[in-house]
Design a protein around this motif. Structure first.
Motif, short mmCIF file in Angstrom:
data_model
loop_
_atom_site.label_atom_id
_atom_site.label_comp_id
_atom_site.label_asym_id
_atom_site.label_seq_id
_atom_site.Cartn_x
_atom_site.Cartn_y
_atom_site.Cartn_z
N PRO A 174 0.83 -1.21 0.00
CA PRO A 174 0.00 0.00 0.00
C PRO A 174 0.86 1.25 0.00
N GLU A 175 0.23 2.37 -0.29
CA GLU A 175 0.99 3.63 -0.32
C GLU A 175 1.40 4.01 1.10
N HIS A 176 2.29 4.98 1.19
CA HIS A 176 2.99 5.31 2.43
C HIS A 176 2.06 5.52 3.62
N ASP A 177 1.11 6.45 3.50
CA ASP A 177 0.26 6.78 4.65
C ASP A 177 -0.67 5.64 5.02
N ALA A 178 -1.07 4.85 4.04
CA ALA A 178 -1.91 3.68 4.34
C ALA A 178 -1.13 2.65 5.14
N GLY B 296 4.54 4.83 20.94
CA GLY B 296 5.92 4.40 21.15
C GLY B 296 6.46 4.74 22.52
N ASP B 297 7.53 4.06 22.89
CA ASP B 297 8.31 4.39 24.08
C ASP B 297 9.60 5.12 23.70
N VAL B 298 10.17 4.73 22.55
CA VAL B 298 11.43 5.32 22.08
C VAL B 298 11.30 5.59 20.59
N TRP B 299 11.75 6.76 20.14
CA TRP B 299 11.76 7.10 18.72
C TRP B 299 13.18 6.96 18.19
N PHE B 300 13.34 6.10 17.17
CA PHE B 300 14.62 5.94 16.51
C PHE B 300 14.74 6.98 15.40
N ILE B 301 15.77 7.82 15.48
CA ILE B 301 16.02 8.86 14.48
C ILE B 301 17.22 8.43 13.65
N PRO C 181 3.11 10.96 9.54
CA PRO C 181 2.41 9.83 10.15
C PRO C 181 3.27 9.05 11.13
N ALA C 182 4.57 8.97 10.86
CA ALA C 182 5.47 8.27 11.79
C ALA C 182 5.57 9.02 13.11
N ARG C 183 5.68 10.33 13.04
CA ARG C 183 5.79 11.13 14.26
C ARG C 183 4.52 11.02 15.10
#
Length: 364
Positions: A135-139, A203-208, A194-196
């Protein structure tokens, strides 16, 4: 300085070398035996965490070996005693009920050292060739949001009934739940909007991905300001390290890896063709020359021992708690980092001297 202790982790070599595949100092090897020995060595050297990326087929070239993440994570959990084990997952590959059960199994094998890294997929053939579709990114992120909600609630021991767009779970409960804490930690990757939003909510931890300090600080500020129902979000950074006695020696080693990585152009072309162009990680990686995956050397940890230690301190002051590191040749450079950099960072911490170095803006 952030209140949380600074931690160091390593990327497992699930699909071989991180910078260049044609390096005579590190022949291609993605075997279970190498990864087992690598993680055991990392634990002995004092590293705090390991990330096992998940692919069913090699994302660069399909005839190259690829270690399976979740069976490897379970095996590593049984062999280790202290190091955190993070296994990545692409939601479309596993039903959330099945994945939650797997996660609880590894959580209990490890005595509460397991974590899930939610990755909403960028490698098209992995899903398309399996007949799953891409599917496309946001989906994909909408699917991942519903998926992780089910996983999170089941791993907390909740008896779950929920019906959404993708899943219809009825009166489901998993036993045993975590015997050591409420549930395994959830790490989330991705830097799109959407990831943010997803990491802020679930989430508990955000991987950058590796990038200059000012960019990382901006990302942290944006997501840390978002409302949450749970504990404050924590932050991790991916980075490829090349550290030597002098900056000149580090730059020479970097130039060597750049030259070797240029030989992988055909493999990189395959990866680019298979990648969703909307993936922010790939857009960021096109900005400058670098080696390593997930931002690689763009974090600027290419310099003298003292300067690399100072740069790590500056990222920590900006909010980074966990550095997930790459090296090449991996074993030797991982040991060098443990011997030369970690003690310098700890010394700076003890002296209260972790300040932003003047040369930090000159990241490579």
């Amino acid at each position: 300085m952030t209140a949380r202790p600074l931690r160091f982790g390593i990327w497992a070599l699930v699909h071989g070398s991180r910078a260049a595949y044609q390096d005579p100092e590190e022949p291609y090897d993605a075997s279970w035996e190498r990864n087992r020995d690598l993680v055991l060595a990392a634990e002995r050297l004092g590293y705090d965490s390991t990330l096992i990326a998940q692919h069913t087929i090699n994302p660069h070239q399909e005839d190259l070996d690829q270690l399976e993440a979740w069976s490897a994570a379970a095996a590593v959990a049984a062999l280790t005693s202290r190091i955190e084990i993070i296994a990545a997952i692409k939601p479309y590959l596993y039903h959330p009920v099945v994945l939650a059960k797997l996660a609880l199994g590894i959580e209990n094998i490890s005595h509460g050292r397991f974590a899930i890294n939610l990755v909403n997929a960028w490698n098209r053939p992995e899903l398309d060739k399996a007949g799953i579709g891409f599917p496309e990114h946001d989906a994909r992120y909408a699917y991942g949001r519903e998926w992780i909600s089910v996983v999170s609630r089941l791993t907390q021991g909740e008896r779950l009934t929920c019906k959404g767009e993708h899943f219809d779970v009825r009166d489901y409960v998993l036993r045993p739940s975590s015997l050591y804490r409420p549930r395994p930690l959830i790490y989330v990757g991705g830097e799109s909007e959407p990831a943010r939003a997803l990491v802020a909510d679930h989430g508990d931890v955000w991987f950058i991905n590796g990038q200059p300090l000012e960019d990382v600080a901006g990302l942290i500020a944006d997501v840390a300001a978002r409302p949450r129902q749970s504990a404050p979000l924590r932050f991790g950074l991916s980075a490829f390290v090349i550290a030597r006695e002098t900056d000149e020696e580090a730059q020479s080693a970097y130039a060597r890896l750049l030259e070797l990585s240029a030989k992988d152009a055909p493999i990189k072309a395959i990866q680019k063709a298979n990648t969703d162009p909307k993936v922010v990680m790939m857009q960021t990686m096109q900005k400058t020359a670098r080696v390593g995956s997930n931002g690689g050397t763009a974090a600027g940890l290419v310099s003298s021992y003292d300067e690399v230690a100072a740069r790590i301190g500056a990222f920590h002051s900006a909010g980074i708690e966990l550095f997930m590191l790459q090296f090449q040749p991996f074993e030797a450079e991982m040991e060098r980092f443990a011997k030369e950099i970690i003690p310098r960072v700890r010394a700076l911490q003890s002296a209260g001297s972790l300040e932003k170095p003047a040369a930090l803006a000159a990241t490579r």
